[in-house]
Design an enzyme around this catalytic site. Structure first.
Site, PDB file in Angstrom:
ATOM      1  N   CYS A  69     -52.521 -19.089 -21.335  1.00 33.31           N
ATOM      2  CA  CYS A  69     -52.068 -20.199 -22.190  1.00 33.31           C
ATOM      3  C   CYS A  69     -52.944 -21.439 -21.967  1.00 33.31           C
ATOM      4  O   CYS A  69     -54.093 -21.434 -22.354  1.00 33.31           O
ATOM      5  CB  CYS A  69     -50.583 -20.469 -21.946  1.00 33.31           C
ATOM      6  SG  CYS A  69     -49.820 -21.409 -23.276  1.00 33.31           S
ATOM      7  N   HIS A  80     -47.798 -14.973 -22.078  1.00 31.16           N
ATOM      8  CA  HIS A  80     -47.467 -15.202 -20.663  1.00 31.16           C
ATOM      9  C   HIS A  80     -46.934 -13.934 -19.985  1.00 31.16           C
ATOM     10  O   HIS A  80     -45.714 -13.764 -19.881  1.00 31.16           O
ATOM     11  CB  HIS A  80     -46.354 -16.256 -20.568  1.00 31.16           C
ATOM     12  CG  HIS A  80     -46.792 -17.651 -20.863  1.00 31.16           C
ATOM     13  ND1 HIS A  80     -47.298 -18.480 -19.888  1.00 31.16           N
ATOM     14  CD2 HIS A  80     -46.788 -18.367 -22.002  1.00 31.16           C
ATOM     15  CE1 HIS A  80     -47.591 -19.661 -20.426  1.00 31.16           C
ATOM     16  NE2 HIS A  80     -47.297 -19.620 -21.710  1.00 31.16           N
ATOM     17  N   GLU A  99     -46.723 -13.386 -16.896  1.00 33.66           N
ATOM     18  CA  GLU A  99     -45.976 -13.764 -15.677  1.00 33.66           C
ATOM     19  C   GLU A  99     -44.526 -14.106 -16.011  1.00 33.66           C
ATOM     20  O   GLU A  99     -43.687 -14.186 -15.120  1.00 33.66           O
ATOM     21  CB  GLU A  99     -46.689 -14.927 -14.965  1.00 33.66           C
ATOM     22  CG  GLU A  99     -46.414 -16.323 -15.483  1.00 33.66           C
ATOM     23  CD  GLU A  99     -47.128 -16.656 -16.793  1.00 33.66           C
ATOM     24  OE1 GLU A  99     -47.715 -15.764 -17.428  1.00 33.66           O
ATOM     25  OE2 GLU A  99     -47.078 -17.851 -17.192  1.00 33.66           O
TER      26      GLU A  99
END
Lengths: 231, 83
Positions: free
Chosen positions: A85, A202, A204
């Site tokens: 990002c 994302h 994560e």
């Protein structure tokens, strides 16, 4: 793996990245942007967030942080570097990856689950994954509309450097599957030596049991497999 | 003192969704003859300097290094001597 996660003023996904790598058994270091020692990492993460408040252009000011010089040197030595990002935006502003992340064509900040398709297994981050697989990975950005000039796009295509494209749950690209207007549905790309990955979604945020999608784990596992095989 | 008035604009080849949205709004309030709108940035920098040529060189360098992204933007500027 030894993983160093950089925190810029305004980063807000650094802790998520640290947590995922730590719970997977890796040695993690949180590195402040004014530090000059990366702690000898195998992998550096440029996390998501709003470094320097996104002032001027997203990622434009972060590249002048003292640690970035070390990050560039790490990548030039062949070290793994993964920008997620805002981290992707910083990579393009630093010139480590080509192109630019423009404002979404919807003009809106988009925060949603998003399917992305694995376009190549020829990166450390997608090593061993099946090309064409759709992963449910959240996106949260206002400037994720990937743009590059025509020769640049052709180069990415010809060199198999488009790593992820936006798609639907079945891996199809159709009207409405591209959330932000990104050129050629690009969600993530790598550099020519394939050690640097930049992506808007994302993983994560989709890699722990407490969240609804765990598809991000596939990317972390792929990277771990690659690292183990290579080491 | 010299003031640099700097304009950073998206290249013509780059789509400007903000400009498009403004065009749509202008049409909605009756300005049908508006054909296109482009949004750009205007930046002023004040230099403690009297030599215009020196400022000109610095502004080019500042724009190339930071203010404009050469992938998508171009810039131009004017210099103004201040009292």
């Amino acid at each position: 793996m030894r993983v160093s996660v950089i925190t810029f003023p305004g980063s807000n996904c650094d802790q998520d990245a640290l947590e995922v790598f730590e719970t997977r058994g890796h040695t993690v270091h949180s590195i402040w942007h004014k530090d000059t020692d990366l702690q000898n990492p195998d992998l550096v993460i440029l996390p998501g967030g709003f470094s320097y408040g996104d002032y001027l252009r997203c990622g434009a000011l972060a590249r002048f942080s003292p640690i970035v010089k070390e990050v560039v040197a790490h990548a030039q030595r062949g070290g793994y570097l993964w920008g997620i990002c805002n981290g992707f935006q910083i990579l393009t502003e630093t010139g480590l990856l080509p192109g630019t992340l423009l404002m979404n064509n919807t003009l809106q900040f988009i925060c949603q689950h998003q399917y992305i398709r694995i376009e190549t297994a020829n990166t450390p981050y997608t090593h061993g994954l099946r090309v064409g697989t759709a992963l449910d990975i959240p996106i949260a950005h206002k400037e994720g509309n990937y743009f590059i000039d025509e020769p640049g796009l052709r180069e990415l295509q010809d060199q198999d450097r488009i790593v992820f494209r936006y798609c639907d749950a079945d891996g199809n690209i159709a009207p409405g599957t591209n959330p932000n207007g990104a050129l050629d549905d690009i969600a993530g790309i790598c550099n020519t030596t394939r050690n640097i990955l930049g992506m808007m979604p994302h993983p994560e945020r989709a890699a722990t049991d407490s969240v609804s999608s765990n598809d991000g784990k596939q990317i972390f596992r792929a990277l771990e497999d690659y690292f183990t095989t290579r080491a | 003192m010299v003031k640099a008035k700097i304009y950073v604009q998206l290249k013509a080849s780059v789509l400007d969704p903000q400009g498009k949205a403004v065009t749509t709004s202008l049409h909605a309030i009756g300005y049908e003859r508006v054909a296109d709108t482009r949004i750009s940035k205007y930046i002023e920098i004040i230099f403690d300097e009297t030599d215009l040529a020196a400022v000109d060189t610095q502004v080019h360098s500042i724009c190339d290094k930071l203010l404009a992204n050469p992938n998508t933007e171009h810039y131009h500027f004017e210099l103004e001597t201040m009292e």
